[in-house]
Design a protein around this motif. Structure first.
Motif, mmCIF file in Angstrom:
data_model
loop_
_atom_site.group_PDB
_atom_site.id
_atom_site.type_symbol
_atom_site.label_atom_id
_atom_site.label_comp_id
_atom_site.label_asym_id
_atom_site.label_seq_id
_atom_site.Cartn_x
_atom_site.Cartn_y
_atom_site.Cartn_z
ATOM 1 N N PRO A 1 -7.718 -1.786 4.908
ATOM 2 C CA PRO A 1 -8.800 -1.646 3.930
ATOM 3 C C PRO A 1 -9.917 -0.798 4.507
ATOM 4 O O PRO A 1 -10.141 -0.788 5.714
ATOM 5 C CB PRO A 1 -9.256 -3.078 3.680
ATOM 6 C CG PRO A 1 -8.886 -3.827 4.923
ATOM 7 C CD PRO A 1 -7.647 -3.140 5.459
ATOM 8 N N ALA A 2 -10.596 -0.069 3.629
ATOM 9 C CA ALA A 2 -11.682 0.808 4.073
ATOM 10 C C ALA A 2 -12.801 -0.040 4.650
ATOM 11 O O ALA A 2 -13.208 -1.026 4.060
ATOM 12 C CB ALA A 2 -12.186 1.640 2.903
ATOM 13 N N TYR B 1 2.083 6.043 10.369
ATOM 14 C CA TYR B 1 1.066 5.002 10.243
ATOM 15 C C TYR B 1 1.196 3.937 11.320
ATOM 16 O O TYR B 1 2.222 3.832 11.998
ATOM 17 C CB TYR B 1 1.140 4.348 8.859
ATOM 18 C CG TYR B 1 2.374 3.503 8.628
ATOM 19 C CD1 TYR B 1 2.351 2.132 8.864
ATOM 20 C CD2 TYR B 1 3.558 4.063 8.175
ATOM 21 C CE1 TYR B 1 3.475 1.346 8.651
ATOM 22 C CE2 TYR B 1 4.681 3.291 7.950
ATOM 23 C CZ TYR B 1 4.627 1.929 8.189
ATOM 24 O OH TYR B 1 5.750 1.166 7.992
ATOM 25 N N THR B 2 0.096 3.187 11.480
ATOM 26 C CA THR B 2 0.073 2.032 12.373
ATOM 27 C C THR B 2 -0.546 0.865 11.616
ATOM 28 O O THR B 2 -1.249 1.058 10.613
ATOM 29 C CB THR B 2 -0.757 2.303 13.643
ATOM 30 O OG1 THR B 2 -2.122 2.544 13.260
ATOM 31 C CG2 THR B 2 -0.228 3.482 14.440
ATOM 32 N N LEU B 3 -0.305 -0.327 12.108
ATOM 33 C CA LEU B 3 -0.891 -1.540 11.522
ATOM 34 C C LEU B 3 -1.731 -2.302 12.542
ATOM 35 O O LEU B 3 -2.168 -3.415 12.277
ATOM 36 C CB LEU B 3 0.210 -2.456 10.980
ATOM 37 C CG LEU B 3 1.001 -1.903 9.790
ATOM 38 C CD1 LEU B 3 2.186 -2.804 9.472
ATOM 39 C CD2 LEU B 3 0.092 -1.745 8.578
ATOM 40 N N SER C 1 -3.304 -9.601 5.546
ATOM 41 C CA SER C 1 -4.766 -9.610 5.448
ATOM 42 C C SER C 1 -5.449 -9.352 6.790
ATOM 43 O O SER C 1 -6.549 -8.817 6.827
ATOM 44 C CB SER C 1 -5.250 -10.927 4.855
ATOM 45 O OG SER C 1 -4.872 -12.008 5.689
ATOM 46 N N ALA C 2 -4.833 -9.716 7.897
ATOM 47 C CA ALA C 2 -5.445 -9.517 9.215
ATOM 48 C C ALA C 2 -5.153 -8.131 9.794
ATOM 49 O O ALA C 2 -5.646 -7.798 10.869
ATOM 50 C CB ALA C 2 -4.949 -10.587 10.183
ATOM 51 N N GLU C 3 -4.372 -7.308 9.103
ATOM 52 C CA GLU C 3 -3.979 -5.997 9.630
ATOM 53 C C GLU C 3 -4.832 -4.883 9.046
ATOM 54 O O GLU C 3 -5.360 -5.001 7.941
ATOM 55 C CB GLU C 3 -2.506 -5.714 9.313
ATOM 56 C CG GLU C 3 -1.558 -6.633 10.016
ATOM 57 C CD GLU C 3 -0.117 -6.422 9.613
ATOM 58 O OE1 GLU C 3 0.729 -6.495 10.507
ATOM 59 O OE2 GLU C 3 0.161 -6.189 8.420
ATOM 60 N N THR C 4 -4.912 -3.802 9.785
ATOM 61 C CA THR C 4 -5.570 -2.588 9.318
ATOM 62 C C THR C 4 -4.537 -1.473 9.335
ATOM 63 O O THR C 4 -3.943 -1.188 10.369
ATOM 64 C CB THR C 4 -6.754 -2.204 10.225
ATOM 65 O OG1 THR C 4 -7.708 -3.262 10.184
ATOM 66 C CG2 THR C 4 -7.404 -0.926 9.771
ATOM 67 N N LEU C 5 -4.314 -0.871 8.191
ATOM 68 C CA LEU C 5 -3.385 0.250 8.071
ATOM 69 C C LEU C 5 -4.135 1.537 8.356
ATOM 70 O O LEU C 5 -5.188 1.790 7.770
ATOM 71 C CB LEU C 5 -2.797 0.301 6.661
ATOM 72 C CG LEU C 5 -1.992 1.546 6.295
ATOM 73 C CD1 LEU C 5 -0.690 1.593 7.074
ATOM 74 C CD2 LEU C 5 -1.731 1.593 4.813
ATOM 75 N N VAL D 1 0.851 -1.189 0.000
ATOM 76 C CA VAL D 1 0.000 0.000 0.000
ATOM 77 C C VAL D 1 0.888 1.240 0.000
ATOM 78 O O VAL D 1 1.764 1.389 0.850
ATOM 79 C CB VAL D 1 -0.929 0.013 1.237
ATOM 80 C CG1 VAL D 1 -1.801 1.264 1.231
ATOM 81 C CG2 VAL D 1 -1.783 -1.243 1.289
ATOM 82 N N SER D 2 0.646 2.121 -0.960
ATOM 83 C CA SER D 2 1.349 3.406 -1.005
ATOM 84 C C SER D 2 0.457 4.469 -0.391
ATOM 85 O O SER D 2 -0.769 4.409 -0.494
ATOM 86 C CB SER D 2 1.666 3.789 -2.450
ATOM 87 O OG SER D 2 2.577 2.863 -3.000
#
Length: 83
Positions: free
Chosen positions: A62-63, A17-19, A40-44, A4-5
Motif C-alpha cells: 500500500p502507498a 516485485y518484492t513483498l 496485510s503485513a506485507e509491502t509490495l 494486486v495487479s
C-alpha cells in the motif's frame, strides 16, 4: 489478503516485485500478469525493466506517503554547461 495487479505502459517491459520492502531488481520475482496476493503485513514493491531503458520508478503498495516519499515533480535533465 488482497489481490494486486501491476502494469507498465512501456511495451515489452518486464516487471519484477518484492513483498519484503526490498528494492526490486531483475533477480526478484517476475510478475506474470496474475494478480499478486499481498498479506496485510506485507509491502509490495514493483519495478519495470527493459533493455536499453532506465528502470521505472519503484511502485509501492500500500502507498505510504510521508514527507520523505511524497511524489515530486521532475524535469528532463539539462546539459551541464559548466566551462
Amino acid at each position: 489478503m488482497t489481490s494486486v495487479s501491476i502494469r507498465c505502459e512501456t511495451d515489452k517491459a518486464e516487471i519484477y516485485y518484492t513483498l519484503n520492502e526490498t528494492e526490486p531488481t531483475e533477480n526478484s520475482k517476475q510478475y506474470t500478469r496474475v494478480p499478486v496476493q499481498v498479506r496485510s503485513a506485507e509491502t509490495l514493491k514493483a519495478k519495470a525493466f527493459r533493455r536499453g531503458y532506465l528502470p521505472s520508478p519503484t511502485a509501492v503498495w500500500p502507498a505510504k506517503v510521508t514527507p520523505e516519499t511524497a511524489p515530486a515533480t521532475s524535469e528532463p535533465a539539462q546539459p551541464n554547461n559548466q566551462d
